[in-house]
Motif scaffolding. Structure first.
Motif, mmCIF file in Angstrom:
data_model
loop_
_atom_site.group_PDB
_atom_site.id
_atom_site.type_symbol
_atom_site.label_atom_id
_atom_site.label_comp_id
_atom_site.label_asym_id
_atom_site.label_seq_id
_atom_site.Cartn_x
_atom_site.Cartn_y
_atom_site.Cartn_z
ATOM 1 N N ARG A 12 0.828 -1.205 0.000
ATOM 2 C CA ARG A 12 0.000 0.000 0.000
ATOM 3 C C ARG A 12 0.864 1.258 0.000
ATOM 4 O O ARG A 12 0.618 2.185 -0.766
ATOM 5 C CB ARG A 12 -0.924 -0.022 1.223
ATOM 6 C CG ARG A 12 -1.897 1.137 1.265
ATOM 7 C CD ARG A 12 -2.906 0.973 2.365
ATOM 8 N NE ARG A 12 -2.339 0.925 3.695
ATOM 9 C CZ ARG A 12 -1.888 1.994 4.354
ATOM 10 N NH1 ARG A 12 -1.915 3.183 3.815
ATOM 11 N NH2 ARG A 12 -1.410 1.865 5.580
ATOM 12 N N LYS A 13 1.902 1.262 0.824
ATOM 13 C CA LYS A 13 2.802 2.420 0.896
ATOM 14 C C LYS A 13 3.534 2.595 -0.433
ATOM 15 O O LYS A 13 3.705 3.709 -0.918
ATOM 16 C CB LYS A 13 3.832 2.249 2.023
ATOM 17 C CG LYS A 13 3.228 2.123 3.393
ATOM 18 C CD LYS A 13 2.849 3.449 3.971
ATOM 19 C CE LYS A 13 2.423 3.272 5.425
ATOM 20 N NZ LYS A 13 1.655 4.403 5.899
ATOM 21 N N SER A 18 -4.073 5.081 0.349
ATOM 22 C CA SER A 18 -4.570 4.957 1.725
ATOM 23 C C SER A 18 -5.263 3.611 1.909
ATOM 24 O O SER A 18 -5.516 2.893 0.933
ATOM 25 C CB SER A 18 -5.571 6.083 1.998
ATOM 26 O OG SER A 18 -6.719 5.902 1.175
ATOM 27 N N GLN A 19 -5.598 3.295 3.157
ATOM 28 C CA GLN A 19 -6.364 2.063 3.415
ATOM 29 C C GLN A 19 -7.714 2.148 2.719
ATOM 30 O O GLN A 19 -8.209 1.152 2.196
ATOM 31 C CB GLN A 19 -6.562 1.848 4.914
ATOM 32 C CG GLN A 19 -5.335 1.325 5.605
ATOM 33 C CD GLN A 19 -5.582 0.992 7.071
ATOM 34 O OE1 GLN A 19 -6.561 1.401 7.667
ATOM 35 N NE2 GLN A 19 -4.658 0.246 7.656
ATOM 36 N N LYS A 20 -8.296 3.347 2.696
ATOM 37 C CA LYS A 20 -9.588 3.542 2.041
ATOM 38 C C LYS A 20 -9.469 3.225 0.545
ATOM 39 O O LYS A 20 -10.338 2.575 -0.030
ATOM 40 C CB LYS A 20 -10.048 4.982 2.259
ATOM 41 C CG LYS A 20 -11.411 5.287 1.685
ATOM 42 C CD LYS A 20 -11.815 6.715 1.988
ATOM 43 C CE LYS A 20 -13.152 7.049 1.354
ATOM 44 N NZ LYS A 20 -13.551 8.430 1.609
ATOM 45 N N GLU A 21 -8.383 3.675 -0.074
ATOM 46 C CA GLU A 21 -8.170 3.414 -1.499
ATOM 47 C C GLU A 21 -7.879 1.941 -1.755
ATOM 48 O O GLU A 21 -8.361 1.365 -2.734
ATOM 49 C CB GLU A 21 -7.040 4.303 -2.036
ATOM 50 C CG GLU A 21 -7.441 5.767 -2.096
ATOM 51 C CD GLU A 21 -6.288 6.710 -2.371
ATOM 52 O OE1 GLU A 21 -6.480 7.672 -3.115
ATOM 53 O OE2 GLU A 21 -5.179 6.487 -1.819
#
Length: 72
Positions: A12-13, A18-21
């Motif tokens: 993700r990073k 983001s976590q949402k994305e």
């Protein structure tokens, strides 16, 4: 392939999302994405396949996918 919480977080990073994305891209709730990263929950087979596919994409590709999801 095995997805550890650390691997999911680093993916993700790496993709700059983001976590949402991440949740939007994998078709889960933000809560589920958070639980994957905290190690309390593991992605099911279908979601793992999506994560594997995301690993093959670059930041630009992922941003385009997110734009399409938003209808932009």
């Amino acid at each position: 392939s095995r997805f550890s919480p650390r691997l999911i977080r680093s993916l993700r990073k790496q993709l700059g999302i983001s976590q949402k994305e991440l949740a939007a891209l994998t078709g889960v709730t933000v809560g589920a994405a958070h639980l994957w990263e905290s190690g309390k929950f593991r992605p099911k087979d279908e979601k793992r396949r999506i994560l594997v596919a995301l690993r093959k994409l670059g930041r630009g590709d992922v941003k385009k996918l997110l734009e399409e999801r938003r209808g932009g």
